[in-house]
Design a protein around this motif. Structure first.
Motif, PDB file in Angstrom:
ATOM      1  N   UNK A  38       0.804  -1.234   0.000  1.00  0.00           N
ATOM      2  CA  UNK A  38       0.000   0.000   0.000  1.00  0.00           C
ATOM      3  C   UNK A  38       0.836   1.283   0.000  1.00  0.00           C
ATOM      4  N   UNK A  39       1.973   1.271   0.667  1.00  0.00           N
ATOM      5  CA  UNK A  39       2.779   2.492   0.733  1.00  0.00           C
ATOM      6  C   UNK A  39       3.425   2.855  -0.611  1.00  0.00           C
ATOM      7  N   UNK A  40       3.429   1.941  -1.580  1.00  0.00           N
ATOM      8  CA  UNK A  40       4.013   2.224  -2.894  1.00  0.00           C
ATOM      9  C   UNK A  40       2.971   2.487  -3.976  1.00  0.00           C
ATOM     10  N   UNK A  41       1.689   2.383  -3.644  1.00  0.00           N
ATOM     11  CA  UNK A  41       0.642   2.592  -4.639  1.00  0.00           C
ATOM     12  C   UNK A  41       0.702   3.979  -5.265  1.00  0.00           C
ATOM     13  N   UNK A  42       1.163   4.960  -4.508  1.00  0.00           N
ATOM     14  CA  UNK A  42       1.219   6.324  -5.044  1.00  0.00           C
ATOM     15  C   UNK A  42       2.198   6.467  -6.205  1.00  0.00           C
ATOM     16  N   UNK A  43       3.114   5.517  -6.377  1.00  0.00           N
ATOM     17  CA  UNK A  43       4.112   5.613  -7.440  1.00  0.00           C
ATOM     18  C   UNK A  43       3.687   4.922  -8.729  1.00  0.00           C
ATOM     19  N   UNK A  44       2.508   4.302  -8.741  1.00  0.00           N
ATOM     20  CA  UNK A  44       2.036   3.681  -9.968  1.00  0.00           C
ATOM     21  C   UNK A  44       1.732   4.769 -10.989  1.00  0.00           C
ATOM     22  N   UNK A  45       2.238   4.617 -12.187  1.00  0.00           N
ATOM     23  CA  UNK A  45       2.066   5.631 -13.220  1.00  0.00           C
ATOM     24  C   UNK A  45       0.732   5.509 -13.939  1.00  0.00           C
ATOM     25  N   UNK A  46       0.068   4.380 -13.812  1.00  0.00           N
ATOM     26  CA  UNK A  46      -1.168   4.206 -14.558  1.00  0.00           C
ATOM     27  C   UNK A  46      -2.412   4.577 -13.762  1.00  0.00           C
ATOM     28  N   UNK A  47      -2.237   5.222 -12.630  1.00  0.00           N
ATOM     29  CA  UNK A  47      -3.360   5.702 -11.835  1.00  0.00           C
ATOM     30  C   UNK A  47      -3.276   7.218 -11.730  1.00  0.00           C
ATOM     31  N   UNK A  48      -4.396   7.828 -11.540  1.00  0.00           N
ATOM     32  CA  UNK A  48      -4.412   9.280 -11.364  1.00  0.00           C
ATOM     33  C   UNK A  48      -3.829   9.637 -10.009  1.00  0.00           C
ATOM     34  N   UNK A  49      -3.797  10.938  -9.701  1.00  0.00           N
ATOM     35  CA  UNK A  49      -3.246  11.366  -8.408  1.00  0.00           C
ATOM     36  C   UNK A  49      -4.103  10.844  -7.262  1.00  0.00           C
ATOM     37  N   UNK A  50      -3.452  10.600  -6.144  1.00  0.00           N
ATOM     38  CA  UNK A  50      -4.176  10.153  -4.958  1.00  0.00           C
ATOM     39  C   UNK A  50      -5.090  11.259  -4.449  1.00  0.00           C
ATOM     40  N   UNK A  51      -6.187  10.853  -3.899  1.00  0.00           N
ATOM     41  CA  UNK A  51      -7.115  11.821  -3.312  1.00  0.00           C
ATOM     42  C   UNK A  51      -6.891  11.812  -1.814  1.00  0.00           C
ATOM     43  N   UNK A  52      -6.569  12.979  -1.296  1.00  0.00           N
ATOM     44  CA  UNK A  52      -6.320  13.115   0.130  1.00  0.00           C
ATOM     45  C   UNK A  52      -7.545  13.709   0.794  1.00  0.00           C
ATOM     46  N   UNK A  53      -7.840  13.219   1.962  1.00  0.00           N
ATOM     47  CA  UNK A  53      -8.970  13.806   2.689  1.00  0.00           C
ATOM     48  C   UNK A  53      -8.456  15.015   3.466  1.00  0.00           C
TER      49      UNK A  53
END
Length: 55
Positions: A38-53
């Motif tokens: 889970x801590x590396x999901x933000x580096x996937x290039x094929x997903x949009x930017x993470x949504x932060x609450x």
């Protein structure tokens, strides 16, 4: 882990064109996306930017 210095000549001798699947780890394939920590999901290039609450 099979050393390529040994593997390539053997594959040439046996007339193999690809590695047998049992010697390819899942983490080296495109199917490895489902085992990303889970801590590396933000580096996937094929997903949009993470949504932060916003708190």
């Amino acid at each position: 882990m099979i050393c390529s210095h040994v593997t390539v000549p053997v594959m040439i001798h046996l007339k193999l064109h690809e590695l047998p699947a049992k010697h390819v780890l899942k983490r080296w394939t495109r199917d490895a996306r489902d085992i990303i920590p889970p801590e590396y999901l933000r580096y996937q290039k094929d997903h949009g930017p993470l949504k932060y609450s916003s708190r």
